[in-house]
Motif scaffolding. Structure first.
Motif, PDB file in Angstrom:
ATOM      1  N   ASN A   1      47.994 -36.193 -18.553  1.00 28.90           N
ATOM      2  CA  ASN A   1      47.322 -34.898 -18.620  1.00 28.90           C
ATOM      3  C   ASN A   1      48.229 -33.907 -19.335  1.00 28.90           C
ATOM      4  O   ASN A   1      49.433 -33.917 -19.152  1.00 28.90           O
ATOM      5  CB  ASN A   1      47.000 -34.379 -17.214  1.00 28.90           C
ATOM      6  CG  ASN A   1      46.019 -35.274 -16.498  1.00 28.90           C
ATOM      7  OD1 ASN A   1      44.976 -35.604 -17.040  1.00 28.90           O
ATOM      8  ND2 ASN A   1      46.359 -35.672 -15.296  1.00 28.90           N
ATOM      9  N   SER A   2      47.606 -33.055 -20.127  1.00 33.59           N
ATOM     10  CA  SER A   2      48.346 -32.106 -20.944  1.00 33.59           C
ATOM     11  C   SER A   2      47.981 -30.676 -20.584  1.00 33.59           C
ATOM     12  O   SER A   2      46.818 -30.361 -20.362  1.00 33.59           O
ATOM     13  CB  SER A   2      48.010 -32.378 -22.418  1.00 33.59           C
ATOM     14  OG  SER A   2      48.158 -31.219 -23.186  1.00 33.59           O
ATOM     15  N   ARG A   3      49.000 -29.821 -20.540  1.00 35.01           N
ATOM     16  CA  ARG A   3      48.782 -28.387 -20.363  1.00 35.01           C
ATOM     17  C   ARG A   3      49.120 -27.661 -21.673  1.00 35.01           C
ATOM     18  O   ARG A   3      49.454 -26.482 -21.670  1.00 35.01           O
ATOM     19  CB  ARG A   3      49.651 -27.870 -19.216  1.00 35.01           C
ATOM     20  CG  ARG A   3      49.209 -28.440 -17.859  1.00 35.01           C
ATOM     21  CD  ARG A   3      50.027 -27.904 -16.694  1.00 35.01           C
ATOM     22  NE  ARG A   3      49.994 -26.470 -16.642  1.00 35.01           N
ATOM     23  CZ  ARG A   3      51.078 -25.706 -16.428  1.00 35.01           C
ATOM     24  NH1 ARG A   3      52.255 -26.245 -16.278  1.00 35.01           N
ATOM     25  NH2 ARG A   3      50.973 -24.394 -16.389  1.00 35.01           N
TER      26      ARG A   3
ATOM     27  N   GLU B   1      47.014 -24.505 -22.423  1.00 32.91           N
ATOM     28  CA  GLU B   1      47.449 -23.395 -21.571  1.00 32.91           C
ATOM     29  C   GLU B   1      48.788 -22.830 -22.063  1.00 32.91           C
ATOM     30  O   GLU B   1      48.971 -21.604 -22.124  1.00 32.91           O
ATOM     31  CB  GLU B   1      47.580 -23.898 -20.133  1.00 32.91           C
ATOM     32  CG  GLU B   1      47.998 -22.854 -19.146  1.00 32.91           C
ATOM     33  CD  GLU B   1      48.146 -23.419 -17.737  1.00 32.91           C
ATOM     34  OE1 GLU B   1      48.856 -22.782 -16.945  1.00 32.91           O
ATOM     35  OE2 GLU B   1      47.578 -24.490 -17.439  1.00 32.91           O
ATOM     36  N   CYS B   2      49.703 -23.696 -22.427  1.00 34.40           N
ATOM     37  CA  CYS B   2      51.005 -23.248 -22.938  1.00 34.40           C
ATOM     38  C   CYS B   2      50.840 -22.451 -24.219  1.00 34.40           C
ATOM     39  O   CYS B   2      51.510 -21.429 -24.413  1.00 34.40           O
ATOM     40  CB  CYS B   2      51.931 -24.438 -23.169  1.00 34.40           C
ATOM     41  SG  CYS B   2      52.492 -25.250 -21.660  1.00 34.40           S
TER      42      CYS B   2
ATOM     43  N   GLU C   1      45.246 -32.238 -26.665  1.00 35.65           N
ATOM     44  CA  GLU C   1      44.630 -31.256 -25.766  1.00 35.65           C
ATOM     45  C   GLU C   1      43.339 -31.775 -25.147  1.00 35.65           C
ATOM     46  O   GLU C   1      43.043 -31.473 -23.986  1.00 35.65           O
ATOM     47  CB  GLU C   1      44.348 -29.952 -26.518  1.00 35.65           C
ATOM     48  CG  GLU C   1      45.590 -29.180 -26.852  1.00 35.65           C
ATOM     49  CD  GLU C   1      45.343 -27.851 -27.528  1.00 35.65           C
ATOM     50  OE1 GLU C   1      46.326 -27.155 -27.791  1.00 35.65           O
ATOM     51  OE2 GLU C   1      44.167 -27.501 -27.796  1.00 35.65           O
TER      52      GLU C   1
ATOM     53  N   ASP D   1      56.368 -29.884 -16.933  1.00 35.12           N
ATOM     54  CA  ASP D   1      55.544 -28.673 -16.865  1.00 35.12           C
ATOM     55  C   ASP D   1      54.438 -28.692 -17.912  1.00 35.12           C
ATOM     56  O   ASP D   1      53.474 -27.935 -17.817  1.00 35.12           O
ATOM     57  CB  ASP D   1      56.387 -27.410 -17.056  1.00 35.12           C
ATOM     58  CG  ASP D   1      57.202 -27.063 -15.819  1.00 35.12           C
ATOM     59  OD1 ASP D   1      57.090 -27.784 -14.800  1.00 35.12           O
ATOM     60  OD2 ASP D   1      57.951 -26.069 -15.870  1.00 35.12           O
TER      61      ASP D   1
END
Length: 74
Positions: free
Chosen positions: A8-10, A13-14, A41, A65
């Motif tokens: 899973n990728s954030r 959001e980043c 993404e 993170d």
């Protein structure tokens, strides 16, 4: 049929919290194409370890993170 492992990728959001950095800006800083960032993404592509670390470095965040790993649990 068992489900596959998932990263899973954030990243989206980043990017948002990094002054709404564009996919193209991130791609150029990491050395990949915008399409690669888009696929990461959307969860359609898992980045190499090197690319994952580069993305985390752009945002000055630890790898965990930005990316999380969900193992296939049966």
């Amino acid at each position: 049929m068992a489900s596959a492992n998932k990263i899973n990728s954030r990243v989206r959001e980043c990017r948002f919290f990094a002054n709404e950095m564009t996919q193209q800006e991130l791609a150029e800083r990491v050395g990949v194409t915008r399409q690669t960032i888009m696929a990461i993404e959307k969860g359609k592509y898992s980045p190499s370890l090197e690319v994952a670390f580069k993305i985390a470095l752009v945002f000055n965040k630890p790898l965990e993170d930005v990316f999380t790993y969900e193992p296939n649990v049966e």
